[in-house]
Design a protein around this motif. Sequence first.
Motif, short mmCIF file in Angstrom:
data_model
loop_
_atom_site.label_atom_id
_atom_site.label_comp_id
_atom_site.label_asym_id
_atom_site.label_seq_id
_atom_site.Cartn_x
_atom_site.Cartn_y
_atom_site.Cartn_z
N ARG A 24 0.97 -1.20 -0.11
CA ARG A 24 -0.11 -0.22 -0.30
C ARG A 24 1.00 1.03 0.22
N LYS A 25 2.04 1.36 1.42
CA LYS A 25 2.70 2.61 0.68
C LYS A 25 3.58 2.58 -0.31
N LEU A 26 4.07 1.55 -0.67
CA LEU A 26 4.62 1.96 -2.03
C LEU A 26 4.17 1.84 -2.91
N LEU A 27 2.99 0.93 -3.33
CA LEU A 27 2.48 1.61 -4.85
C LEU A 27 1.38 2.54 -4.47
N LYS A 28 1.09 3.39 -3.02
CA LYS A 28 0.15 4.44 -2.84
C LYS A 28 -1.08 3.75 -3.75
N ILE A 29 -1.72 2.77 -3.33
CA ILE A 29 -2.85 1.95 -2.72
C ILE A 29 -3.66 2.52 -1.79
N ASP A 30 -4.72 2.81 -1.75
CA ASP A 30 -5.59 3.35 -0.42
C ASP A 30 -6.97 2.13 -0.21
N LYS A 31 -6.59 2.55 1.48
CA LYS A 31 -6.99 1.36 1.90
C LYS A 31 -8.90 1.08 1.47
N GLU A 32 -9.21 0.07 1.60
CA GLU A 32 -10.59 -0.51 0.86
C GLU A 32 -11.29 -0.52 2.56
N LYS A 33 -12.75 0.42 2.88
CA LYS A 33 -13.49 0.05 3.68
C LYS A 33 -14.19 -0.84 3.85
N LYS A 34 -13.70 -1.74 4.43
CA LYS A 34 -14.91 -3.32 4.32
C LYS A 34 -14.64 -3.87 5.58
N GLU A 35 -16.21 -4.53 5.80
CA GLU A 35 -16.39 -5.46 7.25
C GLU A 35 -15.74 -6.68 6.91
N PHE A 36 -15.77 -6.57 8.80
CA PHE A 36 -15.41 -8.13 8.44
C PHE A 36 -15.91 -8.90 8.19
N PHE A 37 -15.31 -10.11 7.34
CA PHE A 37 -15.98 -11.15 7.34
C PHE A 37 -17.13 -11.00 5.72
N SER A 38 -16.74 -10.00 5.28
CA SER A 38 -17.87 -9.54 4.23
C SER A 38 -17.01 -10.13 2.28
N PHE A 39 -17.70 -10.47 1.54
CA PHE A 39 -17.83 -11.12 0.28
C PHE A 39 -16.92 -9.89 -0.16
N ASP A 40 -17.31 -8.50 -0.64
CA ASP A 40 -16.97 -7.78 -1.51
C ASP A 40 -17.08 -7.28 -3.01
N TYR A 41 -18.23 -7.76 -3.10
CA TYR A 41 -18.56 -8.20 -4.78
C TYR A 41 -17.43 -6.85 -5.18
N VAL A 42 -17.32 -7.08 -6.48
CA VAL A 42 -17.20 -5.37 -7.48
C VAL A 42 -18.32 -5.42 -8.19
N ASN A 43 -18.76 -6.42 -8.88
CA ASN A 43 -20.51 -5.77 -9.37
C ASN A 43 -21.61 -7.43 -9.74
N GLU A 44 -22.11 -7.43 -10.13
CA GLU A 44 -23.43 -8.59 -9.67
C GLU A 44 -23.06 -9.76 -10.01
N ARG A 45 -22.24 -9.68 -11.81
CA ARG A 45 -21.19 -11.08 -11.92
C ARG A 45 -20.07 -11.26 -11.80
N HIS A 46 -19.70 -10.56 -10.58
CA HIS A 46 -18.54 -11.26 -9.56
C HIS A 46 -19.24 -12.28 -9.24
N GLU A 47 -20.69 -11.55 -8.24
CA GLU A 47 -21.45 -12.24 -6.66
C GLU A 47 -21.36 -13.67 -7.51
N GLU A 48 -22.56 -13.74 -9.22
CA GLU A 48 -22.56 -14.77 -9.21
C GLU A 48 -21.82 -15.81 -9.87
N ILE A 49 -20.35 -15.53 -10.36
CA ILE A 49 -19.74 -16.29 -10.42
C ILE A 49 -18.85 -17.06 -9.46
N ASP A 50 -18.52 -15.39 -8.31
CA ASP A 50 -18.24 -15.73 -6.33
C ASP A 50 -19.68 -17.55 -6.61
N LYS A 51 -20.74 -16.87 -6.02
CA LYS A 51 -21.36 -18.22 -4.93
C LYS A 51 -21.40 -19.07 -5.81
N TRP A 52 -21.01 -19.24 -7.73
CA TRP A 52 -21.32 -20.44 -8.94
C TRP A 52 -19.84 -21.91 -8.37
N LEU A 53 -18.69 -20.57 -7.50
CA LEU A 53 -17.45 -21.70 -7.22
C LEU A 53 -17.27 -21.72 -5.64
#
Length: 134
Positions: A24-53
């Motif tokens: 994060r420091k080296l590449l200047k990547i912002d920290k994402e806010k996410k809940e503990f044990f959350s799935f953090d899907y990018v979009n609906e397609r990602h959610e579908e593929i992840d659930k199938w997997l």
Amino acid sequence: MWLEIGLVILGIVALNSLINFALRKLLKIDKEKKEFFSFDYVNERHEEIDKWLRWVWLLLSAVIIYLVFIHEFPIILYLMLFIILMALDYFVRAYFQWKHSDQPKQAVLTISEMIVWISAVTFVIYFDVFNFLT
């Protein structure tokens, strides 16, 4: 034995946190806010593929566990399946972060996390750290 497993997992989590912090420091990547044990899907397609997997993972795990415990297949079969499915899960998440997210650099952190976890599991298997294979 459970204490050893817990300490190894704690060490892996600490190493992962250290690597993520450094990247994060080296590449200047912002920290994402996410809940503990959350799935953090990018979009609906990602959610579908992840659930199938996850369903495929559950089904294959049940079959492999049956083979290991009932038909006395080697437990390494399950551990290899675990590595393959873990890598697939991380690659799917990284792809969607890279291609469809407003923060594509997060994919770098996902890939680094995958490398740490897969290396750790491979190390445990290769050196038979917990005497599972004997």
